[in-house]
Design a protein around this motif. Structure first.
Motif, mmCIF file in Angstrom:
data_model
loop_
_atom_site.group_PDB
_atom_site.id
_atom_site.type_symbol
_atom_site.label_atom_id
_atom_site.label_comp_id
_atom_site.label_asym_id
_atom_site.label_seq_id
_atom_site.Cartn_x
_atom_site.Cartn_y
_atom_site.Cartn_z
ATOM 1 N N TYR A 62 0.828 -1.210 0.000
ATOM 2 C CA TYR A 62 0.000 0.000 0.000
ATOM 3 C C TYR A 62 0.866 1.265 0.000
ATOM 4 O O TYR A 62 0.571 2.236 -0.703
ATOM 5 N N TYR A 63 1.927 1.244 0.797
ATOM 6 C CA TYR A 63 2.795 2.430 0.882
ATOM 7 C C TYR A 63 3.422 2.748 -0.476
ATOM 8 O O TYR A 63 3.414 3.897 -0.927
ATOM 9 N N GLN A 64 3.951 1.703 -1.114
ATOM 10 C CA GLN A 64 4.593 1.912 -2.415
ATOM 11 C C GLN A 64 3.585 2.323 -3.486
ATOM 12 O O GLN A 64 3.944 2.953 -4.492
ATOM 13 N N TYR B 24 -1.582 5.558 1.552
ATOM 14 C CA TYR B 24 -0.904 5.697 2.838
ATOM 15 C C TYR B 24 -1.795 5.331 4.028
ATOM 16 O O TYR B 24 -1.311 4.738 4.999
ATOM 17 N N TYR B 25 -3.058 5.683 3.984
ATOM 18 C CA TYR B 25 -3.922 5.344 5.119
ATOM 19 C C TYR B 25 -4.108 3.823 5.231
ATOM 20 O O TYR B 25 -4.167 3.283 6.346
ATOM 21 N N SER B 26 -4.185 3.145 4.112
ATOM 22 C CA SER B 26 -4.271 1.682 4.142
ATOM 23 C C SER B 26 -2.980 1.085 4.697
ATOM 24 O O SER B 26 -3.004 0.098 5.451
ATOM 25 N N ALA B 27 -1.832 1.690 4.331
ATOM 26 C CA ALA B 27 -0.546 1.211 4.856
ATOM 27 C C ALA B 27 -0.506 1.366 6.374
ATOM 28 O O ALA B 27 -0.089 0.448 7.100
ATOM 29 N N ILE B 28 -0.948 2.515 6.864
ATOM 30 C CA ILE B 28 -0.968 2.751 8.313
ATOM 31 C C ILE B 28 -1.870 1.725 9.008
ATOM 32 O O ILE B 28 -1.514 1.165 10.055
#
Length: 381
Positions: free
Chosen positions: A293-295, A299-303
């Motif tokens: 998700y971050y890549q 970003y919110y999904s990564a968090i």
């Protein structure tokens, strides 16, 4: 000098095959391919046997599988024994059924069993095999299994009952008969068949577990049978060493039905523990998701997934730091990033060992916003 016994055996096979083929009008060249392939087969050397049989089929005298069924079936056997099921069926299906021997029919049946999504063809070849060899109990059982797995227990029951008219003590066949009766909700008949399996010595986990389920279903009309269900569930749990949750669940639920509540609660709690996911695996899964998700800029999904990692390891410094750094990237006021860096630093301070990377993370965290100041305030409190 004495001839090696294996070499002598191979030579005898080669001579026997050569004489058979010569009598049948085959060429010396074809005889040689078969003899050499058979000598390799005698040594369980399917790799070189396959090469000889392939050369034989490709020779001008053979003219393909239909003209040389013996060569073709021997080559198909090599493919089958090497788990090359697609080439096995591709070769054998070129040939008329009348020339296929028992081994070839079995290879077609079990090749399609191994090939995903080919159950219709598997059953078709099973029917052809059993029409010629009705007492092949392994195929009867596997045909019935295919029917049971494909929501056709009526056909499975018919196959197994037909076989049991001759042989009523075959465990493989009787298992599938009992399963078919269970799927058809013929619980009294299924109980009787499972009990016969136990009498034949088939005291397996599946037999006791299935018998427990049958007695539990019948206990709705006769509560005395619940004791039998509990007994068989208990044996299934013992045989399975409590590794699976469902036998424990059924045992616990049956104990509660019988108002043996303390025992039932204990067993149900064990079942609940078995149903919990593997913490290390779940941590790795969420961590990989967060990286993805971050890549991808989500970003919110990564968090969310890094926070999920903390449910399985609340001292994961990488997860804590990644959460803080991602908040720093997406926030304007930095409030959540600051709090996240503080959470990271509190755990990092008690880390057993440090690394250059961890020291770099700590320095970055301390330099963000009012993190250093707030850390000092917390210590003064």
């Amino acid at each position: 000098m004495m001839m090696n016994r294996n070499h002598l055996f191979s030579l005898l096979i080669a001579l026997a095959v050569s004489s058979q083929l010569w009598a049948g009008g085959k060429s010396t060249a074809d005889s040689l391919f078969l003899a050499r392939g058979d000598s390799c087969m005698a040594q369980y050397d399917y790799f070189h046997a396959m090469q000889w049989f392939e050369k034989g089929l490709a020779s001008p005298h053979a003219k393909g599988a239909q003209a040389s069924p013996l060569l073709a079936m021997k080559l198909a056997t090599c493919y089958f024994l090497r788990a090359d099921y697609r080439r096995c069926v591709g070769l054998l299906e070129q040939m008329p059924d009348s020339v296929l021997d028992h081994d070839a029919l079995r290879q077609l049946f079990y090749s399609y069993k191994a090939l995903d999504g080919k159950t219709t063809r598997q059953r078709r070849w099973g029917e052809r095999l059993l029409a010629r060899f009705p007492m092949d109990s392994e195929v009867v059982a596997d045909m019935a299994l295919a029917c049971n797995l494909n929501d056709d227990p009526e056909r499975a029951l018919l196959l197994t009952q037909r076989y049991e008219e001759v042989d009523a003590k075959n465990i493989l066949v009787k298992r599938q008969k009992a399963n078919a009766q269970f799927f058809l909700k013929q619980y009294p008949e299924a109980c009787q068949t499972y009990e016969q399996l136990l009498a034949l010595g088939d005291s397996t986990f599946d037999a006791h577990y299935s018998l427990g389920m049958c007695y539990e279903q019948m206990a709705e009309a006769d509560s005395a049978l619940l004791t039998k269900a509990i007994d068989h569930y208990g044996r299934a749990v013992q045989l399975n060493d409590s590794a699976k949750a469902w036998p424990l669940y059924h045992l616990g639920a049956a104990l509660v039905k019988q108002q043996r509540n303390s025992e039932g609660i204990h067993v149900l709690l064990l079942a609940l523990l078995r149903m919990q996911p593997d913490g290390a695996a779940m941590f790795n899964l969420h961590s990989a998701l967060a990286d993805g998700y971050y890549q991808n800029g989500e970003y919110y999904s990564a968090i969310y997934d890094w926070k999920s990692c903390l449910r399985y390891n609340n001292r994961s410094l990488a997860s804590l730091y990644n959460i803080a750094q991602t908040y720093e990237l997406i926030e304007d006021d930095g409030v959540k990033a600051e709090k996240a860096y503080i959470d990271f630093l509190r755990v990092a301070e008690s880390a057993d060992r440090t690394t250059p990377a961890l020291e770099e993370w700590k320095q970055h965290a301390m330099s963000f916003g009012r993190v250093r100041e707030r850390m000092m305030e917390k210590r003064l409190e």
